[in-house]
Design an enzyme around this catalytic site. Structure first.
Site, mmCIF file in Angstrom:
data_model
loop_
_atom_site.group_PDB
_atom_site.id
_atom_site.type_symbol
_atom_site.label_atom_id
_atom_site.label_comp_id
_atom_site.label_asym_id
_atom_site.label_seq_id
_atom_site.Cartn_x
_atom_site.Cartn_y
_atom_site.Cartn_z
ATOM 1 N N TYR A 198 0.797 -1.229 0.000
ATOM 2 C CA TYR A 198 0.000 0.000 0.000
ATOM 3 C C TYR A 198 0.833 1.284 0.000
ATOM 4 O O TYR A 198 0.279 2.376 -0.110
ATOM 5 C CB TYR A 198 -0.949 0.002 1.207
ATOM 6 C CG TYR A 198 -1.928 -1.151 1.163
ATOM 7 C CD1 TYR A 198 -2.861 -1.256 0.134
ATOM 8 C CD2 TYR A 198 -1.909 -2.148 2.133
ATOM 9 C CE1 TYR A 198 -3.752 -2.310 0.076
ATOM 10 C CE2 TYR A 198 -2.807 -3.221 2.084
ATOM 11 C CZ TYR A 198 -3.717 -3.297 1.047
ATOM 12 O OH TYR A 198 -4.604 -4.345 0.990
ATOM 13 N N ASN A 239 -12.604 4.581 -1.696
ATOM 14 C CA ASN A 239 -11.798 3.372 -1.513
ATOM 15 C C ASN A 239 -12.511 2.567 -0.433
ATOM 16 O O ASN A 239 -12.324 2.816 0.765
ATOM 17 C CB ASN A 239 -10.359 3.702 -1.106
ATOM 18 C CG ASN A 239 -9.508 2.439 -1.012
ATOM 19 O OD1 ASN A 239 -10.044 1.320 -1.026
ATOM 20 N ND2 ASN A 239 -8.205 2.603 -0.913
ATOM 21 N N HIS A 293 -8.279 2.244 -5.656
ATOM 22 C CA HIS A 293 -7.542 1.306 -4.802
ATOM 23 C C HIS A 293 -6.059 1.605 -4.934
ATOM 24 O O HIS A 293 -5.563 1.817 -6.052
ATOM 25 C CB HIS A 293 -7.822 -0.143 -5.193
ATOM 26 C CG HIS A 293 -9.263 -0.501 -5.032
ATOM 27 N ND1 HIS A 293 -9.824 -0.761 -3.800
ATOM 28 C CD2 HIS A 293 -10.262 -0.586 -5.935
ATOM 29 C CE1 HIS A 293 -11.113 -1.001 -3.967
ATOM 30 N NE2 HIS A 293 -11.408 -0.895 -5.245
ATOM 31 N N SER A 315 -3.560 -0.508 -4.225
ATOM 32 C CA SER A 315 -2.985 -1.672 -4.900
ATOM 33 C C SER A 315 -3.842 -1.996 -6.130
ATOM 34 O O SER A 315 -4.880 -1.361 -6.359
ATOM 35 C CB SER A 315 -2.964 -2.869 -3.944
ATOM 36 O OG SER A 315 -4.296 -3.283 -3.657
#
Ligand code: DQA
Length: 154
Positions: free
Chosen positions: A29, A80, A106, A108
């Site tokens: 992240y 998110n 997001h 990732s």
């Protein structure tokens, strides 16, 4: 820019465990904290003449309540939903009732990860989806909402 855009903020809503950004799995992240992202998003939105309401919750119902609030008081939503992305019909239904642009973000790329992250209940009701670009995805989402609001005015 539309009148609503100037007086109504972008709602940036963050789901469970995103409060731990910076220390939680930084290899996935990134090292940027949620407070850092809030600052960057606020500056970027201001450059477009837009305000920001920035929130995080570990509770699904809070996110549903805030989506409903954004429906009335916001010019767009950046969401998110974290793990609720993959599970929440409640969030899906709340988003369905929103007229304003919705950008799913997001940090990732869930599609490159475990199969249980491949399905999103948000994507089917989002205007656009930005994944895998770490915190830069939030800033691009602000740019996207600003551009969509501008286009709507034409
Ligand atoms: C996430 C991806 C989700 O699959 C995960 O549950 C998260 C974070 C992301 O930003 O990459 O909590 O939404």
């Amino acid at each position: 820019m539309a009148k609503k855009a100037l007086s109504f903020p972008i709602y940036v809503l963050n789901g469970p465990t995103l409060n731990l950004l910076g220390t939680r799995e930084p290899e996935v992240y990134g090292h940027t904290t949620l407070a850092d992202i809030e600052k960057m998003v606020t500056v970027r939105a201001r450059s477009h003449g837009l305000g920001v309401v920035f929130r995080q919750s570990n509770h699904e119902g809070d996110l549903v309540d805030w989506i409903q609030e954004a429906r009335i008081k916001g010019c767009g939503i950046i969401l998110n939903g974290a793990a609720y992305t993959h599970t929440s019909i409640a969030i899906h239904d709340a988003l369905r009732a929103v007229q304003a642009p919705i950008i799913e973000v997001h940090l990732s790329n869930p599609h490159a990860r475990e199969p249980f992250r491949h399905h999103s209940f948000v994507s089917t009701v989002a205007t656009g989806v930005i994944v895998g670009l770490k915190h830069a995805g939030y800033l691009l989402a602000v740019d996207a909402i600003a551009a969509l609001l501008k286009d709507n005015k034409k």
